[in-house]
Design a protein around this motif. Sequence first.
Motif, short mmCIF file in Angstrom:
data_model
loop_
_atom_site.label_atom_id
_atom_site.label_comp_id
_atom_site.label_asym_id
_atom_site.label_seq_id
_atom_site.Cartn_x
_atom_site.Cartn_y
_atom_site.Cartn_z
N SER A 163 53.79 -76.03 -4.71
CA SER A 163 54.98 -76.69 -5.42
C SER A 163 54.65 -76.60 -7.03
O SER A 163 55.82 -76.47 -7.70
N ALA A 164 53.54 -76.70 -7.53
CA ALA A 164 53.14 -76.67 -8.88
C ALA A 164 53.43 -75.22 -9.29
O ALA A 164 54.02 -74.97 -10.49
N TYR A 165 52.97 -74.34 -8.51
CA TYR A 165 52.90 -72.99 -8.96
C TYR A 165 54.21 -72.39 -9.09
O TYR A 165 54.75 -71.70 -9.81
N ALA A 166 55.26 -72.85 -7.83
CA ALA A 166 56.30 -72.56 -7.79
C ALA A 166 57.12 -73.15 -8.84
O ALA A 166 58.30 -72.50 -9.55
N TYR A 167 57.00 -74.56 -9.47
CA TYR A 167 57.63 -74.93 -10.58
C TYR A 167 57.41 -74.15 -11.66
O TYR A 167 58.18 -73.96 -12.71
N MET A 168 56.20 -73.84 -11.94
CA MET A 168 55.71 -72.73 -13.12
C MET A 168 56.72 -71.60 -13.29
O MET A 168 57.04 -71.16 -14.17
N GLY A 169 56.74 -71.07 -11.95
CA GLY A 169 57.50 -69.75 -11.94
C GLY A 169 58.84 -70.02 -12.26
O GLY A 169 59.77 -69.23 -12.77
N LEU A 170 59.41 -71.15 -11.93
CA LEU A 170 60.96 -71.45 -12.11
C LEU A 170 60.97 -71.59 -13.65
O LEU A 170 62.11 -70.97 -14.10
N HIS A 171 60.28 -72.10 -14.37
CA HIS A 171 60.30 -72.04 -15.79
C HIS A 171 60.09 -70.67 -16.34
O HIS A 171 60.88 -70.34 -17.33
N MET A 172 59.30 -69.83 -15.88
CA MET A 172 58.98 -68.55 -16.27
C MET A 172 60.27 -67.74 -16.15
O MET A 172 60.43 -66.96 -16.79
N ARG A 173 60.95 -68.17 -14.98
CA ARG A 173 62.37 -67.46 -14.51
C ARG A 173 63.16 -67.60 -15.83
O ARG A 173 63.98 -66.61 -16.00
N ARG A 174 63.39 -68.77 -16.43
CA ARG A 174 64.06 -68.98 -17.69
C ARG A 174 63.75 -68.30 -18.68
O ARG A 174 64.70 -67.95 -19.49
N TRP A 175 62.63 -68.02 -19.08
CA TRP A 175 61.89 -67.54 -20.11
C TRP A 175 62.28 -65.89 -19.92
O TRP A 175 62.48 -65.41 -21.01
N PHE A 176 62.30 -65.45 -18.79
CA PHE A 176 62.35 -64.05 -18.56
C PHE A 176 63.71 -63.65 -17.88
O PHE A 176 63.79 -63.17 -16.75
N ALA A 177 64.65 -64.11 -18.48
CA ALA A 177 66.03 -64.22 -17.93
C ALA A 177 66.87 -62.67 -17.92
O ALA A 177 67.58 -62.41 -17.22
N GLU A 178 66.41 -62.01 -19.18
CA GLU A 178 67.26 -60.63 -19.41
C GLU A 178 66.21 -59.76 -18.43
O GLU A 178 65.10 -59.69 -18.05
#
Length: 206
Positions: A163-178
């Motif tokens: 869950s923690a690593y997936a949450y980290m990935g969720l925030h990275m998804r916002r950073w790498f939106a383009e």
Amino acid sequence: MDLATLALFLPACFALNMAPGPNNLLSVSNATRYGYRASCLAGIGRLLAFAGMIALASAGLAVVLQTSALLFYGIKVLGAAYLVYLAVQLWRADPQAQAESTAAKVGLWALARQEFLVAAGNPKAILILTAFLPQFVVPGEPITPQFTLLGAMFLMLEWIAISAYAYMGLHMRRWFAEPRGKRLFNRCCAGLLAAAASVLLMARRA
């Protein structure tokens, strides 16, 4: 199991669960590509693989893996080959196609199978569990109930790590939106998976 043993086991186990590795990297990648929920549910495949490893360690069958060089290296090569395959898939992934596929229904079975194969393809994981869990078994008490309890806590903490690593990935998804950012992130993950494959190939039996 007494409270003193439990107080030692929980932080040591959680550190093991949270250590960066191919499966945790996969959770990050899946969250960026398919979302938090899909990444967490895919982690069930990893939990099933680890549950099987704990059962092997409890039954003493991991000794076979320690004594059989052919079996150990066979699993190791297959696991490394699968990591390289995933790395190539990520490297070649089209960010635009990913954006379209995210809107569609994602095959959770395929993602869970991916997590299972990455975990099962690492023979060192069995050996780590074989070396780690017995340290917290109290001598003179029945072994199977203790292994069951330790294994259940290990899997619970592993779920928290997923869950923690997936949450980290969720925030990275916002950073790498383009699309360019997605391609960069995919290729970074591909490089890390390829590096993990190299480390796995260099792994030796204890």
